[in-house]
Design a protein around this motif. Structure first.
Motif, mmCIF file in Angstrom:
data_model
loop_
_atom_site.group_PDB
_atom_site.id
_atom_site.type_symbol
_atom_site.label_atom_id
_atom_site.label_comp_id
_atom_site.label_asym_id
_atom_site.label_seq_id
_atom_site.Cartn_x
_atom_site.Cartn_y
_atom_site.Cartn_z
ATOM 1 N N GLY A 112 0.826 -1.198 0.000
ATOM 2 C CA GLY A 112 0.000 0.000 0.000
ATOM 3 C C GLY A 112 0.856 1.241 0.000
ATOM 4 N N PRO A 113 0.293 2.356 0.414
ATOM 5 C CA PRO A 113 1.044 3.610 0.417
ATOM 6 C C PRO A 113 2.251 3.550 1.355
ATOM 7 C CG PRO A 113 -1.309 3.999 0.708
ATOM 8 C CD PRO A 113 -1.095 2.534 0.857
ATOM 9 N N GLU A 114 3.135 4.493 1.193
ATOM 10 C CA GLU A 114 4.339 4.546 2.015
ATOM 11 C C GLU A 114 3.983 4.644 3.500
ATOM 12 O OE1 GLU A 114 8.529 7.083 2.286
ATOM 13 O OE2 GLU A 114 7.001 7.597 0.798
ATOM 14 N N ASP A 115 4.759 3.926 4.315
ATOM 15 C CA ASP A 115 4.606 3.929 5.777
ATOM 16 C C ASP A 115 3.270 3.353 6.234
ATOM 17 O OD1 ASP A 115 7.116 5.186 6.032
ATOM 18 O OD2 ASP A 115 6.193 7.156 5.796
ATOM 19 N N LEU A 116 2.697 2.418 5.474
ATOM 20 C CA LEU A 116 1.441 1.782 5.871
ATOM 21 C C LEU A 116 1.637 0.988 7.160
ATOM 22 C CD1 LEU A 116 -1.495 0.799 5.319
ATOM 23 C CD2 LEU A 116 -0.473 -1.049 3.949
ATOM 24 N N THR A 117 0.727 1.187 8.119
ATOM 25 C CA THR A 117 0.756 0.435 9.364
ATOM 26 C C THR A 117 -0.598 -0.232 9.608
ATOM 27 O OG1 THR A 117 0.149 2.403 10.661
ATOM 28 C CG2 THR A 117 2.495 1.893 10.470
ATOM 29 N N ILE A 118 -0.556 -1.396 10.270
ATOM 30 C CA ILE A 118 -1.741 -2.153 10.654
ATOM 31 C C ILE A 118 -1.757 -2.252 12.173
ATOM 32 C CG2 ILE A 118 -3.005 -4.324 10.427
ATOM 33 C CD1 ILE A 118 -2.691 -2.800 7.789
ATOM 34 N N SER A 119 -2.914 -2.028 12.786
ATOM 35 C CA SER A 119 -3.025 -2.074 14.239
ATOM 36 C C SER A 119 -3.892 -3.235 14.689
ATOM 37 C CB SER A 119 -3.606 -0.767 14.783
ATOM 38 O OG SER A 119 -2.675 0.286 14.676
ATOM 39 N N PHE A 120 -3.655 -3.670 15.920
ATOM 40 C CA PHE A 120 -4.405 -4.752 16.540
ATOM 41 C C PHE A 120 -4.824 -4.310 17.930
ATOM 42 C CE2 PHE A 120 -1.538 -6.529 13.455
ATOM 43 C CZ PHE A 120 -2.314 -7.466 12.791
ATOM 44 N N SER A 121 -6.093 -4.566 18.261
ATOM 45 C CA SER A 121 -6.646 -4.079 19.523
ATOM 46 C C SER A 121 -7.336 -5.211 20.276
ATOM 47 C CB SER A 121 -7.646 -2.948 19.245
ATOM 48 O OG SER A 121 -8.239 -2.501 20.444
ATOM 49 N N LEU A 122 -7.036 -5.323 21.562
ATOM 50 C CA LEU A 122 -7.664 -6.291 22.463
ATOM 51 C C LEU A 122 -8.562 -5.525 23.422
ATOM 52 C CD1 LEU A 122 -7.770 -9.203 23.749
ATOM 53 C CD2 LEU A 122 -5.857 -8.445 25.189
ATOM 54 N N ARG A 123 -9.834 -5.955 23.522
ATOM 55 C CA ARG A 123 -10.789 -5.250 24.373
ATOM 56 C C ARG A 123 -11.632 -6.242 25.166
ATOM 57 N NH1 ARG A 123 -11.672 -2.711 19.239
ATOM 58 N NH2 ARG A 123 -11.061 -0.514 19.156
ATOM 59 N N GLU A 124 -12.286 -5.712 26.200
ATOM 60 C CA GLU A 124 -13.313 -6.495 26.857
ATOM 61 C C GLU A 124 -14.471 -6.710 25.882
ATOM 62 O OE1 GLU A 124 -14.395 -4.503 30.444
ATOM 63 O OE2 GLU A 124 -12.557 -5.074 31.491
ATOM 64 N N ALA A 125 -15.224 -7.788 26.057
ATOM 65 C CA ALA A 125 -16.260 -8.155 25.095
ATOM 66 C C ALA A 125 -17.628 -7.573 25.422
ATOM 67 C CB ALA A 125 -16.367 -9.672 24.999
ATOM 68 N N MET A 126 -17.699 -6.730 26.417
ATOM 69 C CA MET A 126 -18.959 -6.086 26.774
ATOM 70 C C MET A 126 -18.765 -4.580 26.794
ATOM 71 S SD MET A 126 -20.366 -8.626 29.804
ATOM 72 C CE MET A 126 -21.942 -7.748 29.859
ATOM 73 N N GLN A 127 -19.836 -3.849 26.489
ATOM 74 C CA GLN A 127 -19.741 -2.392 26.519
ATOM 75 C C GLN A 127 -19.274 -1.934 27.880
ATOM 76 O OE1 GLN A 127 -23.679 -1.063 25.253
ATOM 77 N NE2 GLN A 127 -22.991 -0.897 23.159
ATOM 78 N N PRO A 128 -18.415 -0.919 27.940
ATOM 79 C CA PRO A 128 -18.001 -0.031 26.833
ATOM 80 C C PRO A 128 -16.778 -0.533 26.063
ATOM 81 C CG PRO A 128 -17.126 0.791 28.891
ATOM 82 C CD PRO A 128 -17.919 -0.436 29.239
ATOM 83 N N TYR A 129 -16.551 -1.860 26.032
ATOM 84 C CA TYR A 129 -15.452 -2.453 25.278
ATOM 85 C C TYR A 129 -14.105 -1.819 25.670
ATOM 86 C CZ TYR A 129 -19.474 -3.907 22.487
ATOM 87 O OH TYR A 129 -20.692 -4.403 22.077
ATOM 88 N N THR A 130 -13.827 -1.846 26.961
ATOM 89 C CA THR A 130 -12.616 -1.234 27.502
ATOM 90 C C THR A 130 -11.363 -1.840 26.877
ATOM 91 O OG1 THR A 130 -13.744 -0.852 29.597
ATOM 92 C CG2 THR A 130 -11.347 -0.758 29.627
ATOM 93 N N SER A 131 -10.415 -0.993 26.504
ATOM 94 C CA SER A 131 -9.176 -1.455 25.889
ATOM 95 C C SER A 131 -8.309 -2.199 26.901
ATOM 96 C CB SER A 131 -8.398 -0.267 25.330
ATOM 97 O OG SER A 131 -7.168 -0.693 24.776
ATOM 98 N N LEU A 132 -7.770 -3.341 26.472
ATOM 99 C CA LEU A 132 -6.890 -4.150 27.309
ATOM 100 C C LEU A 132 -5.490 -4.286 26.717
ATOM 101 C CD1 LEU A 132 -9.380 -7.053 28.119
ATOM 102 C CD2 LEU A 132 -8.753 -5.158 29.624
ATOM 103 N N GLY A 133 -5.363 -4.047 25.419
ATOM 104 C CA GLY A 133 -4.064 -4.181 24.784
ATOM 105 C C GLY A 133 -4.082 -3.606 23.383
ATOM 106 N N PHE A 134 -2.881 -3.288 22.855
ATOM 107 C CA PHE A 134 -2.816 -2.623 21.559
ATOM 108 C C PHE A 134 -1.421 -2.816 20.968
ATOM 109 C CE2 PHE A 134 -2.605 0.972 18.607
ATOM 110 C CZ PHE A 134 -3.868 0.934 18.036
ATOM 111 N N GLY A 135 -1.352 -2.840 19.650
ATOM 112 C CA GLY A 135 -0.075 -2.879 18.959
ATOM 113 C C GLY A 135 -0.216 -2.398 17.530
ATOM 114 N N THR A 136 0.759 -1.629 17.050
ATOM 115 C CA THR A 136 0.778 -1.125 15.674
ATOM 116 C C THR A 136 2.080 -1.553 15.020
ATOM 117 O OG1 THR A 136 -0.589 0.801 16.217
ATOM 118 C CG2 THR A 136 0.734 0.930 14.222
#
Length: 204
Positions: free
Chosen positions: A101-125
């Motif tokens: 894809g375009p220059e410097d393309l990044t893909i992110s991954f997000s881990l959350r709780e499975a119930m609202q408000p889907y609180t973030s538990l982890g992340f990586g780009t």
């Protein structure tokens, strides 16, 4: 063909760790296509016990400078639920990407709780064609969680096409995590040729 390649990813890791089973090995085509946004209707891909569990999928869309996740007509995000069985814990999340894809393309991954408000538990780009670990406070106890893969950003506008794979590494909660081989590099090695095959298929 694609399912054969996914099986190859799993096999490459399991050959390095023959004492550990694969609880589930899921490609998004098994579900038609994963939902984009995190919501209560997301597919649950399975319940993981000790060993590796695999999920994979593909993203495609158009980036504008600084944003690759707002193409209304594209498939720029995949979201699903997964479950860690009672008596087990999540020790590691390894991810790998391949595509272009375009220059410097990044893909992110997000881990959350499975119930609202889907609180973030982890992340990586990660830059496209890289692998690594999603950062979270491990180990994570038994339960159901949400996981997403999405186009993050690029420095230029343009179309992108990306394949992603994730390995959830799980062990018994009553014991210390068992050392396993570095799964992220093995995942990336197993992705060899996937993007080229996808591109050739689209060109036909």
């Amino acid at each position: 063909m694609r399912n054969t390649i996914i099986a190859g990813i799993a096999s490459s890791v399991l050959l390095a760790a023959p004492a550990f089973a694969s609880t589930f090995n899921v490609d998004e085509f098994d579900f038609g296509d994963f939902d984009g946004a995190v919501n209560a209707g997301n597919d649950n891909v399975g319940t993981a016990t000790a060993g590796f569990s695999f999920v994979s999928g593909g993203l495609a869309g158009e980036c504008v400078p600084g944003d690759c996740n707002n193409d209304i007509g594209g498939d720029t995000q995949d979201s699903f639920f997964f479950t860690i069985a009672d008596g087990f814990q999540l020790d590691e999340i390894s991810v790998a990407t391949e595509g272009g894809g375009p220059e410097d393309l990044t893909i992110s991954f997000s881990l959350r709780e499975a119930m609202q408000p889907y609180t973030s538990l982890g992340f990586g780009t990660f830059e496209i064609n890289e692998s690594g670990l999603v950062d979270f406070d491990d180990p994570l106890a038994a339960g159901t969680y949400s996981f997403s893969a999405f186009g993050q950003s690029a420095s230029e506008a343009g179309d992108f096409d990306a394949f992603w794979a994730v390995a959830f590494v799980v062990s018994a909660a009553t014991t210390a995590p068992v050392p396993l081989p570095a799964s992220a590099p093995l995942l990336l090695a197993g992705l060899g040729g996937v993007w080229a095959l996808r591109r050739r298929k689209k060109a036909v």
